[in-house]
Design a protein around this motif. Structure first.
Motif, PDB file in Angstrom:
ATOM      1  N   ALA A   1       0.836  -1.205   0.000  1.00  0.00           N
ATOM      2  CA  ALA A   1       0.000   0.000   0.000  1.00  0.00           C
ATOM      3  C   ALA A   1       0.871   1.257   0.000  1.00  0.00           C
ATOM      4  CB  ALA A   1      -0.928  -0.010   1.217  1.00  0.00           C
ATOM      5  N   PHE A   2       1.963   1.228   0.752  1.00  0.00           N
ATOM      6  CA  PHE A   2       2.877   2.373   0.799  1.00  0.00           C
ATOM      7  C   PHE A   2       3.443   2.655  -0.594  1.00  0.00           C
ATOM      8  CE2 PHE A   2       7.092   4.232   1.185  1.00  0.00           C
ATOM      9  CZ  PHE A   2       6.823   5.356   1.960  1.00  0.00           C
ATOM     10  N   PHE A   3       3.928   1.612  -1.276  1.00  0.00           N
ATOM     11  CA  PHE A   3       4.543   1.814  -2.598  1.00  0.00           C
ATOM     12  C   PHE A   3       3.522   2.293  -3.630  1.00  0.00           C
ATOM     13  CE2 PHE A   3       7.882  -1.231  -1.035  1.00  0.00           C
ATOM     14  CZ  PHE A   3       8.876  -0.270  -0.955  1.00  0.00           C
ATOM     15  N   VAL A   4       2.321   1.760  -3.591  1.00  0.00           N
ATOM     16  CA  VAL A   4       1.274   2.192  -4.521  1.00  0.00           C
ATOM     17  C   VAL A   4       0.915   3.654  -4.249  1.00  0.00           C
ATOM     18  CG1 VAL A   4      -1.165   1.868  -5.139  1.00  0.00           C
ATOM     19  CG2 VAL A   4       0.356  -0.122  -4.931  1.00  0.00           C
ATOM     20  N   THR A   5       0.744   3.982  -2.992  1.00  0.00           N
ATOM     21  CA  THR A   5       0.396   5.353  -2.611  1.00  0.00           C
ATOM     22  C   THR A   5       1.529   6.316  -2.945  1.00  0.00           C
ATOM     23  OG1 THR A   5      -0.955   4.448  -0.829  1.00  0.00           O
ATOM     24  CG2 THR A   5      -0.431   6.787  -0.705  1.00  0.00           C
ATOM     25  N   LEU A   6       2.755   5.889  -2.691  1.00  0.00           N
ATOM     26  CA  LEU A   6       3.911   6.732  -3.013  1.00  0.00           C
ATOM     27  C   LEU A   6       3.987   7.001  -4.518  1.00  0.00           C
ATOM     28  CD1 LEU A   6       6.456   8.184  -2.025  1.00  0.00           C
ATOM     29  CD2 LEU A   6       7.688   6.025  -2.333  1.00  0.00           C
ATOM     30  N   ALA A   7       3.739   5.991  -5.334  1.00  0.00           N
ATOM     31  CA  ALA A   7       3.760   6.178  -6.791  1.00  0.00           C
ATOM     32  C   ALA A   7       2.703   7.196  -7.213  1.00  0.00           C
ATOM     33  CB  ALA A   7       3.543   4.841  -7.500  1.00  0.00           C
ATOM     34  N   ALA A   8       1.513   7.104  -6.631  1.00  0.00           N
ATOM     35  CA  ALA A   8       0.449   8.064  -6.959  1.00  0.00           C
ATOM     36  C   ALA A   8       0.835   9.467  -6.501  1.00  0.00           C
ATOM     37  CB  ALA A   8      -0.865   7.627  -6.311  1.00  0.00           C
ATOM     38  N   HIS A   9       1.430   9.560  -5.321  1.00  0.00           N
ATOM     39  CA  HIS A   9       1.856  10.849  -4.781  1.00  0.00           C
ATOM     40  C   HIS A   9       2.934  11.485  -5.666  1.00  0.00           C
ATOM     41  CE1 HIS A   9       2.527  13.838  -1.654  1.00  0.00           C
ATOM     42  NE2 HIS A   9       3.812  13.550  -1.651  1.00  0.00           N
ATOM     43  N   LEU A  10       3.902  10.674  -6.045  1.00  0.00           N
ATOM     44  CA  LEU A  10       4.993  11.185  -6.876  1.00  0.00           C
ATOM     45  C   LEU A  10       4.525  11.558  -8.275  1.00  0.00           C
ATOM     46  CD1 LEU A  10       7.913   8.806  -5.829  1.00  0.00           C
ATOM     47  CD2 LEU A  10       7.525  11.178  -5.116  1.00  0.00           C
ATOM     48  N   SER A  11       3.462  10.913  -8.749  1.00  0.00           N
ATOM     49  CA  SER A  11       2.966  11.220 -10.100  1.00  0.00           C
ATOM     50  C   SER A  11       2.538  12.676 -10.230  1.00  0.00           C
ATOM     51  CB  SER A  11       1.816  10.284 -10.474  1.00  0.00           C
ATOM     52  OG  SER A  11       0.637  10.633  -9.766  1.00  0.00           O
ATOM     53  N   THR A  12       2.133  13.286  -9.147  1.00  0.00           N
ATOM     54  CA  THR A  12       1.739  14.701  -9.204  1.00  0.00           C
ATOM     55  C   THR A  12       2.822  15.632  -8.674  1.00  0.00           C
ATOM     56  OG1 THR A  12       0.674  14.505  -7.052  1.00  0.00           O
ATOM     57  CG2 THR A  12      -0.732  14.272  -8.990  1.00  0.00           C
ATOM     58  N   ASN A  13       3.695  15.146  -7.807  1.00  0.00           N
ATOM     59  CA  ASN A  13       4.626  16.036  -7.110  1.00  0.00           C
ATOM     60  C   ASN A  13       6.053  16.047  -7.647  1.00  0.00           C
ATOM     61  OD1 ASN A  13       2.791  17.078  -5.222  1.00  0.00           O
ATOM     62  ND2 ASN A  13       2.878  15.174  -4.082  1.00  0.00           N
ATOM     63  N   LEU A  14       6.369  15.214  -8.597  1.00  0.00           N
ATOM     64  CA  LEU A  14       7.744  15.200  -9.093  1.00  0.00           C
ATOM     65  C   LEU A  14       7.980  16.162 -10.254  1.00  0.00           C
ATOM     66  CD1 LEU A  14       9.287  11.630  -8.952  1.00  0.00           C
ATOM     67  CD2 LEU A  14       9.874  13.667  -7.669  1.00  0.00           C
TER      68      LEU A  14
ATOM     69  N   VAL B   1       8.020  22.390 -10.973  1.00  0.00           N
ATOM     70  CA  VAL B   1       7.243  23.522 -10.475  1.00  0.00           C
ATOM     71  C   VAL B   1       6.572  23.179  -9.135  1.00  0.00           C
ATOM     72  CG1 VAL B   1       5.118  22.969 -11.742  1.00  0.00           C
ATOM     73  CG2 VAL B   1       5.672  25.351 -11.202  1.00  0.00           C
ATOM     74  N   ILE B   2       6.238  21.933  -8.913  1.00  0.00           N
ATOM     75  CA  ILE B   2       5.618  21.494  -7.658  1.00  0.00           C
ATOM     76  C   ILE B   2       6.696  21.153  -6.640  1.00  0.00           C
ATOM     77  CG2 ILE B   2       4.090  19.784  -6.591  1.00  0.00           C
ATOM     78  CD1 ILE B   2       2.668  21.621  -8.580  1.00  0.00           C
ATOM     79  N   LEU B   3       7.721  20.448  -7.082  1.00  0.00           N
ATOM     80  CA  LEU B   3       8.783  20.003  -6.169  1.00  0.00           C
ATOM     81  C   LEU B   3       9.504  21.178  -5.519  1.00  0.00           C
ATOM     82  CD1 LEU B   3      10.233  17.492  -5.102  1.00  0.00           C
ATOM     83  CD2 LEU B   3      11.741  17.605  -7.091  1.00  0.00           C
ATOM     84  N   ARG B   4       9.623  22.287  -6.217  1.00  0.00           N
ATOM     85  CA  ARG B   4      10.317  23.463  -5.639  1.00  0.00           C
ATOM     86  C   ARG B   4       9.688  23.931  -4.343  1.00  0.00           C
ATOM     87  NH1 ARG B   4      11.515  25.184 -10.901  1.00  0.00           N
ATOM     88  NH2 ARG B   4       9.435  26.002 -11.229  1.00  0.00           N
ATOM     89  N   ARG B   5       8.403  23.698  -4.177  1.00  0.00           N
ATOM     90  CA  ARG B   5       7.718  24.124  -2.953  1.00  0.00           C
ATOM     91  C   ARG B   5       8.230  23.377  -1.725  1.00  0.00           C
ATOM     92  NH1 ARG B   5       2.408  26.193  -3.353  1.00  0.00           N
ATOM     93  NH2 ARG B   5       1.660  24.612  -1.902  1.00  0.00           N
TER      94      ARG B   5
END
Length: 187
Positions: free
Chosen positions: A165-178, A181-185
């Motif tokens: 569950a952690f790896f699946v959730t992390l992949a979804a999280h990284l899909s928007t945050n990597l 323009v987002i990562l700089r925050r």
């Protein structure tokens, strides 16, 4: 969600907690996967054991196996001889502590306004993946600690399932945050 942070990103304290968590989780996973998870303590040459080795060689192999099994069964963080299993446990306790502190600190420090580069759907995804990751920062190490403390393999499916569950959730999280323009925050 409270939005009291800097409009350009998170507070320094939140960034430090975030990146400490990333480092602790990465170290925890690396050490965890280095551990011999199936408890196999057969030393090299054990496959020749029996009629193919001398009595002295049999005793040497038995001693090596006994030492390995004693280390695997002995999580003694204060007794010296810190090994991978104990490092894994110590890192788990660190991740657990960070998993408890981070949501509490978010309540105190607040969050910055949403990035204008995120659509409404991406904002929902970020919101729910962050919540799930914060929950899993408690569930994964806690299930591992219970597994070690009780010695009951019945907890293993929960621990492994929480990892998945952690790896699946992390992949979804990284899909928007990597995206830069987002990562700089968070940098």
């Amino acid at each position: 969600m409270t939005t009291t942070g800097d409009a350009r990103g998170y507070r320094a304290s939140q960034k430090v907690l975030h990146w400490l968590t990333v480092l602790a989780v990465a170290a925890q996973l690396a050490v965890g996967y280095l551990l011999d998870l199936d408890g196999d303590c057969d030393p090299p040459g054990e496959d020749r054991s029996g009629g193919d080795t001398s009595d002295a060689e049999e005793e040497r192999l038995d001693r090596l196996e006994d030492q390995c099994e004693a280390r695997a069964d002995d999580y003694d963080l204060l007794g010296g001889g810190f090994d991978l299993a104990e490092l894994h446990l110590a890192l788990g306790l660190t991740v657990l502590a960070l998993g408890v502190v981070r949501p509490l600190w978010r309540r105190v420090a607040g969050l910055p306004p949403w990035s204008e580069h995120l659509s409404a759907g991406q904002r929902r995804l970020v919101h729910w993946t962050e919540r799930a990751l914060l929950l899993l920062l408690v569930v994964v190490p806690l299930s591992g600690i219970v597994l070690v403390a009780t010695g009951d393999d019945a907890w293993l499916p929960l621990h492994v399932g929480a990892h998945v569950a952690f790896f699946v959730t992390l992949a979804a999280h990284l899909s928007t945050n990597l995206r830069p323009v987002i990562l700089r925050r968070m940098l």
